[in-house]
Design an enzyme around this catalytic site. Structure first.
Site, PDB file in Angstrom:
ATOM      1  N   ALA A  20      12.084 -64.595  39.439  1.00  0.00           N
ATOM      2  CA  ALA A  20      12.909 -65.098  38.592  1.00  0.00           C
ATOM      3  C   ALA A  20      12.307 -65.622  37.395  1.00  0.00           C
ATOM      4  O   ALA A  20      13.233 -65.765  36.467  1.00  0.00           O
ATOM      5  CB  ALA A  20      13.744 -65.669  39.309  1.00  0.00           C
ATOM      6  N   VAL A  72       4.657 -64.923  46.869  1.00  0.00           N
ATOM      7  CA  VAL A  72       5.831 -64.170  48.597  1.00  0.00           C
ATOM      8  C   VAL A  72       4.689 -64.193  49.405  1.00  0.00           C
ATOM      9  O   VAL A  72       5.493 -63.865  50.389  1.00  0.00           O
ATOM     10  CB  VAL A  72       7.435 -63.614  48.294  1.00  0.00           C
ATOM     11  CG1 VAL A  72       8.045 -64.651  46.877  1.00  0.00           C
ATOM     12  CG2 VAL A  72       6.010 -62.712  47.264  1.00  0.00           C
ATOM     13  N   TYR A 165       3.523 -48.203  46.301  1.00  0.00           N
ATOM     14  CA  TYR A 165       5.409 -49.031  45.934  1.00  0.00           C
ATOM     15  C   TYR A 165       6.460 -48.131  46.900  1.00  0.00           C
ATOM     16  O   TYR A 165       7.151 -48.772  47.023  1.00  0.00           O
ATOM     17  CB  TYR A 165       5.086 -48.596  44.000  1.00  0.00           C
ATOM     18  CG  TYR A 165       6.500 -49.395  44.010  1.00  0.00           C
ATOM     19  CD1 TYR A 165       6.449 -50.825  43.159  1.00  0.00           C
ATOM     20  CD2 TYR A 165       7.904 -48.607  43.131  1.00  0.00           C
ATOM     21  CE1 TYR A 165       7.550 -51.011  42.416  1.00  0.00           C
ATOM     22  CE2 TYR A 165       8.618 -49.049  42.969  1.00  0.00           C
ATOM     23  CZ  TYR A 165       8.586 -50.334  42.501  1.00  0.00           C
ATOM     24  OH  TYR A 165       9.827 -51.059  41.769  1.00  0.00           O
ATOM     25  N   ALA A 166       5.692 -47.080  46.815  1.00  0.00           N
ATOM     26  CA  ALA A 166       7.199 -46.280  47.366  1.00  0.00           C
ATOM     27  C   ALA A 166       6.717 -46.672  48.459  1.00  0.00           C
ATOM     28  O   ALA A 166       8.555 -46.679  49.470  1.00  0.00           O
ATOM     29  CB  ALA A 166       7.112 -44.549  47.139  1.00  0.00           C
TER      30      ALA A 166
HETATM   31  N1  LIG Z   1      11.700 -51.890  36.054  1.00  0.00           N
HETATM   32  C1  LIG Z   1      12.395 -51.815  37.069  1.00  0.00           C
HETATM   33  O1  LIG Z   1      12.809 -50.142  36.535  1.00  0.00           O
HETATM   34  C2  LIG Z   1      12.962 -51.378  38.670  1.00  0.00           C
HETATM   35  C3  LIG Z   1      13.208 -50.751  38.529  1.00  0.00           C
HETATM   36  C4  LIG Z   1      12.955 -50.783  40.438  1.00  0.00           C
HETATM   37  C5  LIG Z   1      12.983 -51.550  41.370  1.00  0.00           C
HETATM   38  N2  LIG Z   1      12.450 -52.542  40.611  1.00  0.00           N
HETATM   39  C6  LIG Z   1      12.260 -54.149  41.283  1.00  0.00           C
HETATM   40  O2  LIG Z   1      12.662 -55.011  40.307  1.00  0.00           O
HETATM   41  C7  LIG Z   1      12.096 -56.685  40.927  1.00  0.00           C
HETATM   42  C8  LIG Z   1      11.654 -57.232  39.538  1.00  0.00           C
HETATM   43  O3  LIG Z   1      11.365 -55.848  38.908  1.00  0.00           O
HETATM   44  P1  LIG Z   1      10.976 -56.600  37.393  1.00  0.00           P
HETATM   45  O4  LIG Z   1      10.950 -55.313  36.823  1.00  0.00           O
HETATM   46  O5  LIG Z   1      11.799 -57.456  36.807  1.00  0.00           O
HETATM   47  O6  LIG Z   1       9.566 -56.484  37.393  1.00  0.00           O
HETATM   48  P2  LIG Z   1       8.972 -58.150  36.264  1.00  0.00           P
HETATM   49  O7  LIG Z   1       7.351 -57.821  36.463  1.00  0.00           O
HETATM   50  O8  LIG Z   1       9.399 -57.930  34.601  1.00  0.00           O
HETATM   51  O9  LIG Z   1       9.007 -59.493  36.973  1.00  0.00           O
HETATM   52  C9  LIG Z   1       8.778 -59.976  38.001  1.00  0.00           C
HETATM   53  C10 LIG Z   1       8.539 -61.223  38.829  1.00  0.00           C
HETATM   54  O10 LIG Z   1       8.053 -61.250  40.265  1.00  0.00           O
HETATM   55  C11 LIG Z   1       7.014 -62.200  40.161  1.00  0.00           C
HETATM   56  N3  LIG Z   1       5.654 -62.547  41.186  1.00  0.00           N
HETATM   57  C12 LIG Z   1       4.761 -61.166  41.175  1.00  0.00           C
HETATM   58  N4  LIG Z   1       4.479 -61.324  42.251  1.00  0.00           N
HETATM   59  C13 LIG Z   1       4.514 -62.189  42.863  1.00  0.00           C
HETATM   60  C14 LIG Z   1       4.619 -63.185  44.369  1.00  0.00           C
HETATM   61  N5  LIG Z   1       3.434 -63.118  45.177  1.00  0.00           N
HETATM   62  N6  LIG Z   1       5.016 -64.431  44.633  1.00  0.00           N
HETATM   63  C15 LIG Z   1       6.317 -64.862  43.388  1.00  0.00           C
HETATM   64  N7  LIG Z   1       6.381 -63.793  42.593  1.00  0.00           N
HETATM   65  C16 LIG Z   1       5.944 -63.181  41.789  1.00  0.00           C
HETATM   66  C17 LIG Z   1       6.193 -62.140  38.321  1.00  0.00           C
HETATM   67  O11 LIG Z   1       5.233 -63.500  38.240  1.00  0.00           O
HETATM   68  C18 LIG Z   1       7.384 -61.524  37.488  1.00  0.00           C
HETATM   69  O12 LIG Z   1       8.109 -62.811  37.315  1.00  0.00           O
HETATM   70  C19 LIG Z   1      11.141 -55.849  41.843  1.00  0.00           C
HETATM   71  O13 LIG Z   1      11.057 -55.931  42.669  1.00  0.00           O
HETATM   72  C20 LIG Z   1      10.786 -54.235  41.177  1.00  0.00           C
HETATM   73  O14 LIG Z   1      10.146 -53.568  42.628  1.00  0.00           O
HETATM   74  C21 LIG Z   1      12.422 -52.783  39.046  1.00  0.00           C
END
Ligand SMILES: NC(=O)c1ccc[n+]([C@@H]2O[C@H](COP(=O)([O-])OP(=O)(O)OC[C@H]3O[C@@H](n4cnc5c(N)ncnc54)[C@H](O)[C@@H]3O)[C@@H](O)[C@H]2O)c1
Length: 259
Positions: A20, A72, A165-166
């Site tokens: 977050a 995580v 990822y998928a």
């Molecule tokens: N951006 C998109 O278009 C999109 C689309 C579909 C799904 N998602 C999903 O939404 C979620 C958030 O994505 P986002 O786009 O905000 O990504 P982002 O990269 O901006 O943020 C991801 C956050 O997760 C943290 N993180 C990564 N590995 C970690 C770990 N091992 N332990 C704890 N924290 C960890 C990072 O430090 C970062 O703060 C993800 O699950 C992503 O797969 C995003």
């Protein structure tokens, strides 16, 4: 392991949002705090300063927020983080499994290490965090687990080079269905949100801007999905009003596909 808590009194629920410090997770944490929850921003130690800034911003609004270091993928880190939250403000009643990574590569060029890295964060991480939070939710007879999946669990409209990822995101569907059945009688609902194309660092790193622009242009809504729209859906699913919604994967994707 560090944990900071700015406000120890919690009128609302205690909510842990993983990943977050930025992006969608940051908006989810913000929305929960503004809904009266005490929100804990869990993120990697490397993101601690950013997480702290998010929490400070929320407490600056008079809201209740703290941070916890959390990887995580690491069983001990997850257990320690949930233990610290429980000691400090109480056991998480809402868990938003948001942390995720994307490492696009053609399948024939994907090493086992790359595959395992993505699955460890996106799928195993959701299992570890759920497993750590579920006992206290069960004891309380109330809980909410909300996984963040992706449109990629069902479709590959951007390109076909993101199998890890998928697959990891599709796995969240099975995890969600199983937990919903297993803990349904304990007052715990388990759902996931499958976001569409949200303009974040993860997305920009994974895909060329031109390809994203073309895809967004083809959507019925013709625009990126906003992180706030994912966040509002999570807050809704966490409410008492959503007690009969469980085992669902909720698409918030601008009509990218229809179920
Ligand atoms: N951006 C998109 O278009 C999109 C689309 C579909 C799904 N998602 C999903 O939404 C979620 C958030 O994505 P986002 O786009 O905000 O990504 P982002 O990269 O901006 O943020 C991801 C956050 O997760 C943290 N993180 C990564 N590995 C970690 C770990 N091992 N332990 C704890 N924290 C960890 C990072 O430090 C970062 O703060 C993800 O699950 C992503 O797969 C995003």
């Amino acid at each position: 392991m560090t944990m900071t808590t700015t406000t120890a009194t919690t009128a609302g629920r205690i909510t842990l949002v993983t990943g977050a410090a930025r992006g969608i997770g940051r908006q989810i944490a913000t929305a929960f705090a503004r809904s009266g929850h005490h929100v804990v921003i869990g993120d990697l130690p490397a993101a601690a300063d950013t997480a702290r800034a998010v929490a400070d911003g929320l407490t600056g609004e008079g809201l209740s927020a703290g941070t916890v270091d959390l990887d995580v993928t690491d069983e001990d880190s997850v257990a320690a983080a949930v233990g610290r939250i429980t000691e400090t403000v109480g056991a998480p009643q809402v868990l938003v499994n948001n942390a995720g990574i994307s490492r696009p590569a053609p399948t024939l060029e994907t090493s086992l290490a790359q595959w395992n890295e993505v699955v460890a964060v996106n799928l195993t991480g959701q299992f570890l965090c759920a497993r750590a939070c579920l006992p206290a939710m069960r004891d309380a007879g109330w809980g909410r687990i909300i996984g963040i999946s992706s449109f990629n669990a069902k479709s590959a409209p951007v390109n076909g080079d993101n199998a890890s990822y998928a697959a990891s995101k599709a796995g969240i569907t099975g995890l969600t269905h199983n937990l919903a059945v297993e803990f349904g009688r304990d007052g715990i609902t388990v759902n996931a949100i499958a976001p569409g194309i949200v303009d974040t660092e993860l997305l920009r790193r994974a895909h060329p801007p031109q390809r994203l622009a073309e895809l967004v242009d083809r959507l019925p809504t013709g625009r990126f999905t906003l992180p706030e729209e994912i966040a509002a859906t999570a807050v809704f699913l966490a409410g008492d009003v959503a007690a009969s919604i469980t085992g669902e994967i909720v698409n918030v994707n601008g009509g990218l596909y229809f179920d």
